[in-house]
Design a protein around this motif. Sequence first.
Motif, short mmCIF file in Angstrom:
data_model
loop_
_atom_site.label_atom_id
_atom_site.label_comp_id
_atom_site.label_asym_id
_atom_site.label_seq_id
_atom_site.Cartn_x
_atom_site.Cartn_y
_atom_site.Cartn_z
N PRO A 112 0.90 -1.16 -0.06
CA PRO A 112 -0.10 -0.17 0.10
C PRO A 112 0.69 1.38 0.03
CG PRO A 112 -0.68 -1.47 1.72
CD PRO A 112 0.70 -2.23 1.11
N ALA A 113 0.32 2.12 -0.64
CA ALA A 113 1.29 3.54 -0.99
C ALA A 113 1.12 4.49 0.32
CB ALA A 113 0.69 4.25 -2.25
N GLY A 114 2.09 4.99 0.69
CA GLY A 114 2.10 6.02 1.50
C GLY A 114 3.48 6.22 2.38
N ALA A 115 3.38 6.69 3.54
CA ALA A 115 4.53 6.98 4.41
C ALA A 115 5.12 5.54 5.00
CB ALA A 115 4.35 7.68 5.51
N ASP A 116 4.31 4.70 5.12
CA ASP A 116 4.86 3.40 5.67
C ASP A 116 5.73 2.68 4.47
OD1 ASP A 116 3.85 3.90 8.12
OD2 ASP A 116 2.16 2.76 7.80
N LYS A 117 5.14 2.70 3.09
CA LYS A 117 5.84 2.04 2.24
C LYS A 117 7.11 2.58 1.91
CE LYS A 117 5.54 1.12 -2.72
NZ LYS A 117 4.41 1.05 -3.81
N LEU A 118 7.18 4.34 2.18
CA LEU A 118 8.49 5.00 1.87
C LEU A 118 9.35 4.64 3.00
CD1 LEU A 118 7.23 8.34 1.23
CD2 LEU A 118 8.33 7.03 -0.33
N ALA A 119 8.88 4.26 4.26
CA ALA A 119 9.88 4.05 5.45
C ALA A 119 10.39 2.79 5.11
CB ALA A 119 9.21 4.14 6.72
N GLY A 120 9.70 1.71 4.71
CA GLY A 120 10.21 0.46 4.21
C GLY A 120 11.24 0.45 3.46
N ILE A 121 10.90 1.39 2.36
CA ILE A 121 12.10 1.50 1.29
C ILE A 121 13.47 1.77 2.00
CG2 ILE A 121 12.61 2.45 -0.83
CD1 ILE A 121 9.67 2.17 -1.68
N ALA A 122 13.03 3.13 2.59
CA ALA A 122 14.26 3.73 2.99
C ALA A 122 15.12 2.65 3.97
CB ALA A 122 13.80 4.94 3.96
N ILE A 123 14.61 1.92 4.95
CA ILE A 123 15.29 1.18 5.80
C ILE A 123 15.92 -0.01 5.07
CG2 ILE A 123 13.31 -0.19 6.69
CD1 ILE A 123 16.53 1.08 8.70
N GLY A 124 15.33 -0.61 4.04
CA GLY A 124 15.90 -1.77 3.15
C GLY A 124 17.00 -1.18 2.37
N ALA A 125 17.06 -0.02 1.92
CA ALA A 125 18.20 0.70 1.18
C ALA A 125 19.35 0.91 2.28
CB ALA A 125 17.70 1.77 0.60
N ALA A 126 19.11 1.49 3.46
CA ALA A 126 20.15 1.64 4.39
C ALA A 126 20.76 0.29 4.77
CB ALA A 126 19.23 2.35 5.67
N ALA A 127 20.09 -0.82 5.00
CA ALA A 127 20.48 -2.00 5.55
C ALA A 127 21.39 -2.59 4.25
CB ALA A 127 19.41 -2.98 5.94
N ALA A 128 21.13 -2.74 3.18
CA ALA A 128 21.84 -3.08 1.96
C ALA A 128 23.24 -2.10 1.85
CB ALA A 128 21.16 -3.03 0.65
N ALA A 129 22.97 -0.83 1.97
CA ALA A 129 24.17 -0.20 1.76
C ALA A 129 25.15 -0.31 2.87
CB ALA A 129 23.85 1.47 1.75
N ALA A 130 24.53 -0.78 4.03
CA ALA A 130 25.57 -0.68 5.46
C ALA A 130 26.21 -2.09 5.03
CB ALA A 130 24.69 -0.89 6.49
N ILE A 131 25.66 -3.32 4.72
CA ILE A 131 26.17 -4.56 4.69
C ILE A 131 27.42 -4.40 3.54
CG2 ILE A 131 24.60 -5.73 3.27
CD1 ILE A 131 26.66 -7.34 5.95
N LEU A 132 27.13 -3.83 2.25
CA LEU A 132 27.82 -3.75 1.22
C LEU A 132 29.13 -2.92 1.75
CD1 LEU A 132 25.41 -3.01 -1.57
CD2 LEU A 132 26.80 -5.04 -1.29
N ALA A 133 28.76 -1.97 2.55
CA ALA A 133 30.13 -1.27 2.81
C ALA A 133 31.02 -1.88 3.81
CB ALA A 133 29.72 0.31 3.61
N ASP A 134 30.50 -2.75 4.75
CA ASP A 134 30.83 -3.59 5.74
C ASP A 134 31.72 -4.51 4.93
OD1 ASP A 134 31.38 -4.24 8.62
OD2 ASP A 134 30.51 -5.95 7.53
N ARG A 135 31.59 -5.10 3.77
CA ARG A 135 32.13 -6.25 3.26
C ARG A 135 33.00 -5.75 2.05
NH1 ARG A 135 32.02 -10.29 6.68
NH2 ARG A 135 33.00 -11.41 5.05
N SER A 136 33.03 -4.62 1.97
CA SER A 136 33.81 -4.07 0.63
C SER A 136 35.29 -4.39 0.90
CB SER A 136 33.65 -2.50 0.54
OG SER A 136 34.34 -1.93 1.84
N SER A 137 35.96 -4.66 1.61
CA SER A 137 37.35 -4.94 1.85
C SER A 137 37.33 -6.02 2.96
CB SER A 137 38.23 -3.82 2.34
OG SER A 137 37.91 -2.78 1.34
N ASP A 138 36.64 -7.36 2.39
CA ASP A 138 36.55 -8.34 3.28
C ASP A 138 37.55 -9.69 3.04
OD1 ASP A 138 35.22 -9.14 1.28
OD2 ASP A 138 33.44 -9.85 2.47
#
Length: 430
Positions: free
Chosen positions: A143-169
């Motif tokens: 469903p569209a709205g603020a909750d969807k936006l918030a889910g997209i945002a935290i998913g993108a943040a989690a992905a960026a965090a693990i990619l950065a953490d493993r960039s030189s592993d």
Amino acid sequence: MRKRLAMLLAGALLSALLGSAAPVSADESSSTVIDWNRHATDALFNAPTASTPGAGQGPVGSVHLAMVQIAVYDAINAIVGGHEPYLTGLPAAPSTASQDAAAAVAAHHVLVGLGTVGNAPSIPAAAITRLDDLLAATLADVPAGADKLAGIAIGAAAAAAILADRSSDGRGGPFRFTVGTLPGEWRPTSGVNDPFAWVKDVRPFTLRHGAQFISEGPPALDSEQYAIEFNEVKATGSATGSTRTDGQTATALYFTENPFTLFSRTFRAVAGEHDLSGAEAARLFAMTSVGGADALIACWNNKARWSNWRPVTAIALAADDGNPATMAQPGWTSLVVTPPYPDNTSGYNCVSGGQMYAARAFFGTDKLPFALINASNVTREYARFSDVLHDTIDARVWLGIHFRFADVQGAWVGKKVGQWLGVRFFGPAR
């Protein structure tokens, strides 16, 4: 690829803003988490020529699957709370944020963000396009709205965090196994030295270091144990003239499927059968995939440490092993082709132990009836997670590609990894 990703996200954000907000349950079902586990295993482990194309990464894909599942877990855990995050420092997420959007975006962004890692096969363009389309379809159902936006945002943040953490592993490093010349020492069985031997040097997800759990090692060549195990694999693992029963052959061949696809498919079914919530399924998949990845890293460390020969080499050169109870058989071949890396420890059994003991830690018990489900939809019923190891140990002997000690010690390494992870990571928030 980045342009396509930006356009996809922009469209999702626009549709969310234009729609009316709708409340999202804090206990969403596990269907999206399950779906994206399947999409991830397809993208990482399927062959590029498969009907659903993938990278065909083999053992290397274990690290990438763990990254995907960590991102999904951290994203959903940031919404529902209750457990320790794997990576700290993610932005706060409202409890009403869409877990479906978070899970899909986290998994998708890790997969398309992997790029080229050393000599590891990359996810092909067709698979990237498919992942983009799958993300668009998942987000269209939220469903569209603020909750969807918030889910997209935290998913993108989690992905960026693990990619950065493993960039030189340590992925893609120069290490290759040492080729030996003396009795007992490993030498390539098909002229190939494992091109992904650098798995040994990858930074583990939960272990202090890759050599934390060192196995007992192979028995002395002149020992009674070595002779017993030599003659066992020679008799039961041969491609022709074997003493295997039909049942033993069926068990052996069942466990030729990549363990990450076999066990992921199984745990998806377990998650559904036990009505796990999205957060619970995310935690199960994170624990089992990380358990498998760390067990494989530990296994490759043991392979490098012991660097002992495979049965196909040992049987051909038995006249040189100094053991009167072993007889050489030039031309002996195993039931399936022997992989291009040393014998001890068995990678399949390291992974089996790591994943099954991680699942045991998740459920808080070893006794949980379940079924393994292979790619042909053939099932094998088990009463306990640890029971799987009895079959995987036997299977690798009956395939002719491992001495029993390598399988037993591999299962031990995996068990220790699963136990270590289970009491130190992914636990209740303190």
